[in-house]
Design an enzyme around this catalytic site. Sequence first.
Site, short mmCIF file in Angstrom:
data_model
loop_
_atom_site.label_atom_id
_atom_site.label_comp_id
_atom_site.label_asym_id
_atom_site.label_seq_id
_atom_site.Cartn_x
_atom_site.Cartn_y
_atom_site.Cartn_z
CG HIS A 1 -3.34 -5.17 3.45
ND1 HIS A 1 -2.90 -4.39 2.41
CD2 HIS A 1 -3.74 -6.33 2.90
CE1 HIS A 1 -3.04 -5.06 1.28
NE2 HIS A 1 -3.56 -6.25 1.55
CG ASP B 1 -1.64 -1.35 1.36
OD1 ASP B 1 -2.39 -1.69 0.42
OD2 ASP B 1 -1.43 -2.06 2.35
P1 NAI Z 1 -2.07 -18.33 -4.10
O1 NAI Z 1 -3.42 -18.91 -3.90
O2 NAI Z 1 -1.45 -18.26 -5.43
O3 NAI Z 1 -1.05 -19.14 -3.17
C1 NAI Z 1 -1.30 -19.46 -1.85
C2 NAI Z 1 -0.52 -20.71 -1.51
O4 NAI Z 1 -0.64 -20.93 -0.10
C3 NAI Z 1 -1.03 -21.96 -2.21
O5 NAI Z 1 0.03 -22.60 -2.87
C4 NAI Z 1 -1.57 -22.81 -1.06
O6 NAI Z 1 -1.39 -24.19 -1.28
C5 NAI Z 1 -0.72 -22.32 0.10
N1 NAI Z 1 -1.27 -22.56 1.43
C6 NAI Z 1 -2.57 -22.53 1.82
N2 NAI Z 1 -2.68 -22.87 3.11
C7 NAI Z 1 -1.43 -23.10 3.56
C8 NAI Z 1 -0.90 -23.51 4.81
N3 NAI Z 1 -1.70 -23.75 5.85
N4 NAI Z 1 0.43 -23.64 4.91
C9 NAI Z 1 1.23 -23.43 3.86
N5 NAI Z 1 0.79 -23.06 2.65
C10 NAI Z 1 -0.53 -22.90 2.50
O7 NAI Z 1 -2.12 -16.90 -3.41
P2 NAI Z 1 -1.13 -15.66 -3.61
O8 NAI Z 1 -1.58 -14.86 -4.76
O9 NAI Z 1 0.27 -16.13 -3.54
O10 NAI Z 1 -1.50 -14.79 -2.30
C11 NAI Z 1 -1.21 -15.27 -1.00
C12 NAI Z 1 -1.87 -14.39 0.05
O11 NAI Z 1 -1.34 -13.08 0.03
C13 NAI Z 1 -3.38 -14.21 -0.14
O12 NAI Z 1 -3.99 -14.32 1.14
C14 NAI Z 1 -3.51 -12.79 -0.64
O13 NAI Z 1 -4.76 -12.23 -0.30
C15 NAI Z 1 -2.39 -12.14 0.12
N6 NAI Z 1 -1.94 -10.84 -0.40
C16 NAI Z 1 -1.58 -9.88 0.51
C17 NAI Z 1 -1.13 -8.64 0.11
C18 NAI Z 1 -0.75 -7.59 1.13
O14 NAI Z 1 -0.49 -6.46 0.69
N7 NAI Z 1 -0.73 -7.83 2.43
C19 NAI Z 1 -1.02 -8.33 -1.32
C20 NAI Z 1 -1.37 -9.40 -2.21
C21 NAI Z 1 -1.82 -10.62 -1.75
#
Ligand code: NAI
Length: 328
Positions: free
Chosen positions: A187, A159
């Site tokens: 966030h 952000d």
């Molecule tokens: P994604 O769905 O591509 O990957 C998430 C991965 O986490 C998957 O491979 C899944 O198998 C794994 N996973 C799920 N539960 C798990 C557990 N208990 N232990 C280990 N691994 C686990 O999602 P992406 O795009 O990589 O985003 C990840 C997170 O980041 C989302 O929650 C998204 O909302 C968040 N995010 C946060 C931002 C911020 O500014 N704080 C910005 C962009 C995304």
Amino acid sequence: TRTPVNVTVTGAAGQIGYALLFRIASGHLLGADVPVRLRLLEIPQGLKAAEGTAMELDDCAFPLLQGIEITDDPNVGFDGANVALLVGARPRTKGMERGDLLEANGGIFKPQGKAINDHAADDIKVLVVGNPANTNALIAQAAAPDVPAERFTAMTRLDHNRALSQLAKKTGAQVSDIKKLTIWGNHSATQYPDIFHAEIAGKNAAEVVGDEQWLADDFIPTVAKRGAAIIEARGASSAASAANAAIDHVHTWVNGTAEGNWTSMGIPSDGSYGVPEGLISSFPVTTKNGTYEIVQGLDINEFSRARIDASVQELAEERDAVRALGLI
Ligand code: NAI
């Protein structure tokens, strides 16, 4: 030669993981002279893809990368961890209420917090990226009573970076000319990007802009809703920019903010600026030698006060909801 730093990444097989791991291994997280050992923590369904990513990491022959371990057991994944990037989370799916979302994420962040408590290195630093990041950080922190509370942080650096870029565009300045911008609160769409203390090439940013209407109707909603705009355009959520922000967050935490500047981090409140103690809220912070401090003494005008309060109110509601669910 320096001892390697153990970096654990959860959700390693996801989009952000794919954009993040290569930069950690190439030295952008901690420094070009710091060897790293990576631990990739996934759920069983993610292990195979994580192995594929590990093969590619091997194929980069990064001189700083001293080992990769892949596991679905948090007790193994966080063993000896110095830095933990908690990226994997349960996304909100259609029809899911906030309570369901918080509960599902409690099932992830509570056991991970406990595993960090029991197995991580004494100097562990935790960054929660997975949403809802601030409250997930609170859940993990509550499950780790032996780890100093301030080691649990949530990411608002994306952000912050988005706000820098929007402000640079508006004013024709370079991003590198802008200092002391702040993201306050959660966030989420209630976050408040504050330019009243920011400086553009040494001049007050709000005065340079001179347009409160633009702030209220354009800048703030553009920054706060940027995530949705990226999904709309790309057909997938921000990944490379989120990974970049995670790198920035930890790099700044470890290596310090520059003199005359600060950054934004979601950190446990000490009660500063009327934010209830214990809430993990974004603040202006300076960092030095691996520790951070909230910038004190800023004048908060009415425009800012109302927006900070609204975001903090949302954080308090999320905290109350996870408390009612027995997650903290
Ligand atoms: P994604 O769905 O591509 O990957 C998430 C991965 O986490 C998957 O491979 C899944 O198998 C794994 N996973 C799920 N539960 C798990 C557990 N208990 N232990 C280990 N691994 C686990 O999602 P992406 O795009 O990589 O985003 C990840 C997170 O980041 C989302 O929650 C998204 O909302 C968040 N995010 C946060 C931002 C911020 O500014 N704080 C910005 C962009 C995304």
